[in-house]
Design an enzyme around this catalytic site. Structure first.
Site, PDB file in Angstrom:
ATOM      1  N   TRP A   1     -29.935  10.532  75.425  1.00  0.00           N
ATOM      2  CA  TRP A   1     -31.116   9.671  75.334  1.00  0.00           C
ATOM      3  C   TRP A   1     -32.402  10.504  75.356  1.00  0.00           C
ATOM      4  O   TRP A   1     -33.379  10.182  74.691  1.00  0.00           O
ATOM      5  CB  TRP A   1     -31.113   8.677  76.504  1.00  0.00           C
ATOM      6  CG  TRP A   1     -32.356   7.842  76.588  1.00  0.00           C
ATOM      7  CD1 TRP A   1     -32.622   6.682  75.924  1.00  0.00           C
ATOM      8  CD2 TRP A   1     -33.523   8.105  77.386  1.00  0.00           C
ATOM      9  NE1 TRP A   1     -33.867   6.219  76.249  1.00  0.00           N
ATOM     10  CE2 TRP A   1     -34.446   7.072  77.149  1.00  0.00           C
ATOM     11  CE3 TRP A   1     -33.866   9.119  78.277  1.00  0.00           C
ATOM     12  CZ2 TRP A   1     -35.680   7.017  77.771  1.00  0.00           C
ATOM     13  CZ3 TRP A   1     -35.102   9.064  78.898  1.00  0.00           C
ATOM     14  CH2 TRP A   1     -35.994   8.022  78.642  1.00  0.00           C
ATOM     15  N   HIS A   2     -32.376  11.609  76.112  1.00  0.00           N
ATOM     16  CA  HIS A   2     -33.581  12.424  76.236  1.00  0.00           C
ATOM     17  C   HIS A   2     -33.958  13.112  74.935  1.00  0.00           C
ATOM     18  O   HIS A   2     -35.135  13.392  74.700  1.00  0.00           O
ATOM     19  CB  HIS A   2     -33.411  13.485  77.332  1.00  0.00           C
ATOM     20  CG  HIS A   2     -33.605  12.927  78.706  1.00  0.00           C
ATOM     21  ND1 HIS A   2     -32.584  12.335  79.404  1.00  0.00           N
ATOM     22  CD2 HIS A   2     -34.700  12.843  79.497  1.00  0.00           C
ATOM     23  CE1 HIS A   2     -33.050  11.927  80.577  1.00  0.00           C
ATOM     24  NE2 HIS A   2     -34.324  12.219  80.654  1.00  0.00           N
ATOM     25  N   GLY A   3     -32.996  13.425  74.118  1.00  0.00           N
ATOM     26  CA  GLY A   3     -33.359  14.097  72.876  1.00  0.00           C
ATOM     27  C   GLY A   3     -32.149  14.482  72.056  1.00  0.00           C
ATOM     28  O   GLY A   3     -31.025  14.544  72.562  1.00  0.00           O
TER      29      GLY A   3
END
Lengths: 316, 493
Positions: free
Chosen positions: B337-339
């Site tokens: 989700w962060h990247g």
């Protein structure tokens, strides 16, 4: 007298807002005073005043103007250059902090005060290409405040507010009033900031091989170059960009990067009377001044000769 | 991944001197007119303006997302009512609406955030040339997607009594938390709208918190950012043990002060307007176990992952093996989700694995001294951040090697010989140069994380001379440090 131990919410907000507003007003005041705190202030005041003063005494006499950063300021003597090229020349070089837009602005100022101006020589150190856009440099030197630079700044008014309310103005202002700051005087002989006695040749400076020229060009600098090209086009000037001089050892170690820079800049060649010359002037260690891209004042006339020889055929 | 322009930072002159005063004056005027709907409309208008200012091209996508999600929520609500009226126990039709809504949100996120990552990975594995797509990541899409999913699920679970379109749009667009959280729930936001713009004694507290947050961001995090950038940029060369620790510890603290500073500012801005946003950080580096860490770090994301990923996967109800799988998958998803990069995947995997080990350890009922638990937790978190920050797995491994002294003690700038340490101990200021100063600042920061956090300070806040001095000190020092190139790390996600 408010009760500081237990104040009302309204009093808290009022005091907070009032003190903040007062501090910002102080910052604005110092910004307005424009005191000299650093080398950049000294040279900016000097070159802008010079441009205006020369109009009165030498109207329409200047055919060529030199703009750029300190590599231009330390390496080309305007009087010697005038003699060698046979054309009245002025050197309005600032420092690298003002960026290429600072040079563009000085060029615009030169045109404003010298209607007979034909040639512009722009000299910047190869170290300049990695730097960010010089907002402060732009707003400190612009002759036309309303000029908007698309994609570079948010808008003149907002940028001006940001600069005026920069709280560092207070620090700089008080330091200037107290006689502090990092100021060097102008040397009448050098017609530029007085050179520091620290040299590589006398062992006071040591070469740092980690600081070689980079082959990377920051997009901001290309946008600044666009601004410069547009000033040349707008005023029908014959503009010649030539790289500043470099310490031989640094230049040799950066050979690939220097070639790559030139290749990347090639697209500007021939655009609206704008030329970028591929030459780099290498300086022996004894000729290097107080920085790897500065010339020792003793060799200034010699280096001026090298530049004049190279540039003469391009001047109109 | 190319990202859209970026939100106007809370710590910028534009926001503090132009945007927010305008918003607040408008809010007070609308409130004075006595029409709450006007207040909400005003906030929707400025929130959309705030988003479009940061990402003009993403504005249409945001509007489209609002319309589509509202339609799905409406569909879920209508089917739910029909089922209840008909006393129909079958939820199949409602589920279709729910799955459809979640599917669209996830598909959008996958497309914008992961398409090129997927193409690059294929190209690397198959060693073929694959053309990347020209995709610009819309501002705050990760946060917006999670909030939309939570909204649809809450609607499905019949937790929302009624959904007014104006409330829904304001809930989704509310500018203080629109681009980087905290992730909020409809039912915790909408009841507060009645107090929008009311002088409820919270404005001073909001200013106080905002100043603390700005100090954390501009003075601490942005200073650390320079050391982080220098250290990670040098990792291609040989990074000595001391420099590696300085660079990585700087990042560990930078991330905390950056994101918690941002959250404080967001909560402060909302508080000034009369809205209380959930807290996002609670001294995470004081955690004595990894489980404890995740109860204190990015709390609204942790809560989301627990409720919408971990529990639906089965949580801890199906035995140790399945629980471990669920934990691992939850953190893997959290990482992704962060990247869109392998570093985030590895970071998520490290946390997932470490939590599994922690659970097994707990099951064995072994007790660790709390100081050792803290040290172990801090080290796991610290090492995992190396993968989070590094530009490639190779770079992360190089730095990890440096952290254990594989590349020698010092960097190439500073002489860390014993003689120089002795000189430093004897008071020679130039003995170890700026690295020694950096190291001492980091030691101080390590101490500072045990001080009361901003939420504790907020709870204790009363308008007083001392609080005013703290707010002014933080505010003025922050303005002194505001730099041109200082975006929030989490605004990139």
């Amino acid at each position: 007298m408010p009760d500081f131990k237990n104040m009302s919410e309204g009093m808290f907000i009022l005091l907070f807002g009032g003190i903040m507003a007062g501090v910002f007003a102080l910052s604005l005041g110092f910004f307005w005073l424009d005191l000299e705190y650093s080398d950049n202030d000294v040279i900016r005041h000097y070159q802008i005043e010079k441009a205006q003063r020369r109009v009165a005494v030498a109207k329409n006499n200047v055919r060529t103007v030199i703009v750029g950063d300190s590599s231009a300021g330390t390496s080309i003597d305007a009087v010697a250059f005038s003699r060698l090229t046979g054309m009245g020349t002025e050197n309005y070089a600032l420092t690298g902090s003002f960026g290429i837009v600072g040079s563009a602005n000085m060029l615009a100022r030169a045109v404003l005060h010298n209607p007979g101006l034909r040639n512009a020589i722009i000299v910047h150190t190869p170290f300049i290409w990695t730097r960010h856009f010089s907002k402060q440099g732009y707003f400190d030197t612009t002759p036309e405040f309303n000029q908007v630079l698309p994609g570079l700044v948010d808008g003149p008014l907002l940028e001006w507010i940001k600069m005026a309310l920069n709280l560092k103005e207070i620090q700089w202002g008080f330091a200037a009033l107290a006689g502090g700051g990092s100021k060097r005087p102008i040397s009448a002989e050098e017609d530029y900031l007085q050179s520091s006695p620290k040299r590589y040749s006398n062992g006071a400076l040591m070469l740092n091989m980690r600081e070689l020229v980079s082959d990377r060009i920051n997009d901001d600098k290309l946008k600044e170059l666009d601004v410069l090209v547009s000033v040349c086009r707008r005023h029908g000037l014959n503009c010649i960009f030539i790289h500043g001089p470099l310490h031989t050892t640094i230049a040799e170690a950066s050979k690939t990067a220097l070639a790559s820079l030139q290749t990347q800049l090639e697209i500007y060649n021939g655009r609206n009377n704008f030329q970028i010359l591929p030459d780099y002037i290498y300086l022996r260690e004894t000729m290097v001044g107080d920085s790897a891209d500065h010339v020792d004042p003793f060799y200034r006339n010699y280096v001026t000769g090298l530049y004049a020889h190279r540039l003469k055929s391009f001047l109109r | 991944m190319e990202r859209a322009g970026g939100a106007v930072p809370f710590n910028s002159y534009e926001f503090i001197l132009l945007f927010f005063p305008l918003v607040y004056v408008g809010l007070c005027l609308c409130r004075r007119a006595g029409w709450l709907r006007l207040v909400k409309l005003w906030l929707i208008l400025v929130s959309l303006g705030f988003y479009i200012w940061g990402d003009p091209s993403g504005g249409l996508l945001l509007l489209g997302s609002l319309v589509i999600n509202y339609l799905f929520a409406w569909g879920i609500g209508r089917e739910g009512s029909a089922c209840r009226r008909a006393n129909d126990g079958g939820n199949a039709r409602i589920r279709v609406w729910l799955v459809g809504g979640i599917g669209i949100n996830v598909a959008l996120l996958l497309y914008f955030k992961y398409t090129n990552f997927f193409l690059d990975s294929i190209a690397e594995v198959l060693d073929v040339a694959v053309m990347r797509l020209d995709i610009v990541l819309p501002l705050g899409i990760s946060f917006i997607t999670f909030q939309q999913i939570a909204f649809l699920v809450d609607t499905y679970r019949n937790r929302l009594s009624s959904i007014r379109i104006i409330d829904y749009v304001l809930f989704m667009c509310f500018f203080p938390q629109l681009t980087a959280g905290p992730i909020v729930r409809y039912q915790e936001m909408v009841p507060q709208y009645v107090s929008l713009g009311r002088s409820s004694g919270q404005a001073a507290a909001g200013i106080f918190l905002f100043c603390i947050g700005m100090f954390k961001k501009t003075v601490i995090a942005d200073t650390l950012a320079i050391w982080v950038r220098d250290g990670y940029a040098r990792s291609d060369d040989i990074l000595g043990l001391v420099d590696a620790w300085i660079a990585t510890l700087s990042y560990t603290f930078q991330l905390y002060f950056d994101f918690s500073g941002y959250s404080d500012m967001a909560i402060g801005v909302a508080l000034i307007m009369g809205i209380r946003l959930p807290i996002n950080f609670n001294s995470p580096y004081q955690a004595t176990s990894l489980q404890d860490f995740w109860r204190r770090w990015h709390m609204t994301l942790s809560a989301f992952l627990r409720e919408f990923v971990y529990v639906p996967l089965g949580g801890n109800r199906q035995g140790r093996l399945i629980t471990s799988r669920n934990l691992f998958l939850t953190f893997l998803i959290g990482g992704v989700w962060h990247g869109a990069a392998w570093g985030f995947v590895i970071w998520g995997a490290i946390h997932g694995l470490a939590l599994i080990v922690h659970r097994l350890w707990q099951a064995c009922k072994f007790e660790l001294p709390s100081w050792f638990g803290w040290l172990l937790t801090f080290m796991v978190v610290h090492v995992a951040w190396v993968f989070f920050r590094a530009e490639s797995a190779d770079q992360a491994l190089d730095i990890l090697m440096s952290l254990v002294g594989w590349n020698g003690l010092g960097g190439f700038e500073t002489d860390y010989s014993m003689a120089n340490w002795v000189r430093a101990l004897l008071g020679a200021k130039d003995a170890l140069g700026s690295r020694a100063e950096q190291a001492s600042v980091l030691v101080l920061l390590l101490g500072a994380i045990w001080l009361p956090n901003s939420m504790t300070l907020l709870r204790r806040f009363r308008p007083s001379g001392a609080a005013l001095l703290v707010a002014l000190g933080c505010g003025l020092l922050s303005f002194f440090h505001v730099s041109e190139f200082s975006d929030f790390i989490y605004a990139r996600f």
